[in-house]
Design an enzyme around this catalytic site. Structure first.
Site, PDB file in Angstrom:
ATOM      1  CG  HIS A  16     -26.902 -47.780   5.324  1.00  0.00           C
ATOM      2  ND1 HIS A  16     -26.951 -48.414   4.112  1.00  0.00           N
ATOM      3  CD2 HIS A  16     -27.658 -46.676   5.175  1.00  0.00           C
ATOM      4  CE1 HIS A  16     -27.705 -47.734   3.274  1.00  0.00           C
ATOM      5  NE2 HIS A  16     -28.152 -46.677   3.896  1.00  0.00           N
ATOM      6  CB  CYS A  25     -25.880 -42.845   0.662  1.00  0.00           C
ATOM      7  SG  CYS A  25     -27.634 -42.512   0.385  1.00  0.00           S
ATOM      8  CG  HIS A  29     -28.047 -42.223   5.472  1.00  0.00           C
ATOM      9  ND1 HIS A  29     -26.819 -42.654   5.010  1.00  0.00           N
ATOM     10  CD2 HIS A  29     -28.979 -42.847   4.712  1.00  0.00           C
ATOM     11  CE1 HIS A  29     -26.993 -43.481   3.997  1.00  0.00           C
ATOM     12  NE2 HIS A  29     -28.303 -43.627   3.798  1.00  0.00           N
ATOM     13  CG  HIS A  31     -32.662 -45.813   4.819  1.00  0.00           C
ATOM     14  ND1 HIS A  31     -33.077 -44.821   3.964  1.00  0.00           N
ATOM     15  CD2 HIS A  31     -31.355 -46.020   4.546  1.00  0.00           C
ATOM     16  CE1 HIS A  31     -32.070 -44.444   3.206  1.00  0.00           C
ATOM     17  NE2 HIS A  31     -31.000 -45.148   3.545  1.00  0.00           N
ATOM     18  CG  HIS A  75     -33.638 -49.010  16.797  1.00  0.00           C
ATOM     19  ND1 HIS A  75     -34.837 -49.582  16.451  1.00  0.00           N
ATOM     20  CD2 HIS A  75     -33.880 -47.701  16.985  1.00  0.00           C
ATOM     21  CE1 HIS A  75     -35.778 -48.654  16.449  1.00  0.00           C
ATOM     22  NE2 HIS A  75     -35.226 -47.496  16.763  1.00  0.00           N
ATOM     23  CD  GLU A 136     -31.620 -47.465   1.036  1.00  0.00           C
ATOM     24  OE1 GLU A 136     -30.839 -48.403   1.287  1.00  0.00           O
ATOM     25  OE2 GLU A 136     -31.378 -46.566   0.215  1.00  0.00           O
TER      26      GLU A 136
END
EC number: 4.1.2.50
Length: 150
Positions: A16, A25, A29, A31, A75, A136
């Site tokens: 996201h 952020c 990137h 998680h 994904h 996260e």
């Protein structure tokens, strides 16, 4: 009858970006999310019922969360469609099949609120969503509780 809580664990990978954020952020990137789903209800008390003694079959809870959350977000790249990221999303869609556009900034907190709505609508009437916990990172998570949202 005693109320019993059941919790099932899920994990998925999602990328996201947070439009307008003042830190790292803001860049795309990913998680390794860990989701804990807790429901509450009464155990079935019917010796003739195939699920006697269960509040809810863990397999049934898995089917709901897998179809509403894991299969959708795993994904995928999640972007806020109400931001200039819509341009990035259209470029990504030319090369990737899993780009999710949301009505919200895809923070851990907003994702949890979305997940709660998705799960609640699929639960049987006698089962209530109690809480969600979304990690996260190993050290950072958000929680959603039904009691805070009544």
């Amino acid at each position: 009858m005693a109320k019993i809580r059941l919790t099932k664990y899920f994990n998925f990978e999602t990328a996201h970006a947070l439009y307008g954020y003042d830190g790292k952020c803001r860049n795309v990137h990913g998680h390794s999310y860990e989701l804990y789903v807790t429901v509450v209800g009464d155990a079935i008390e019917d010796a003739n019922h195939v699920k006697n003694g269960m509040v809810m079959d863990f397999g049934d809870l898995k089917k709901i969360v897998k179809s509403e959350i894991v299969d959708v977000f795993d994904h995928a790249t999640v972007l806020n469609k109400n931001s200039p990221h819509i341009k990035l999303a259209s470029q990504l869609m030319e090369h990737m099949e899993r780009v999710l556009l949301t009505e919200y900034q895809p923070t851990c907190e907003n994702m949890l609120a979305d997940f709660a709505q998705r799960i609640k609508k699929r639960l049987p009437d006698n089962i209530k969503l109690h809480s969600l916990k979304l990690h996260e990172t190993p050290t950072s998570f958000a929680e959603w509780f039904a009691s805070d949202n009544e």
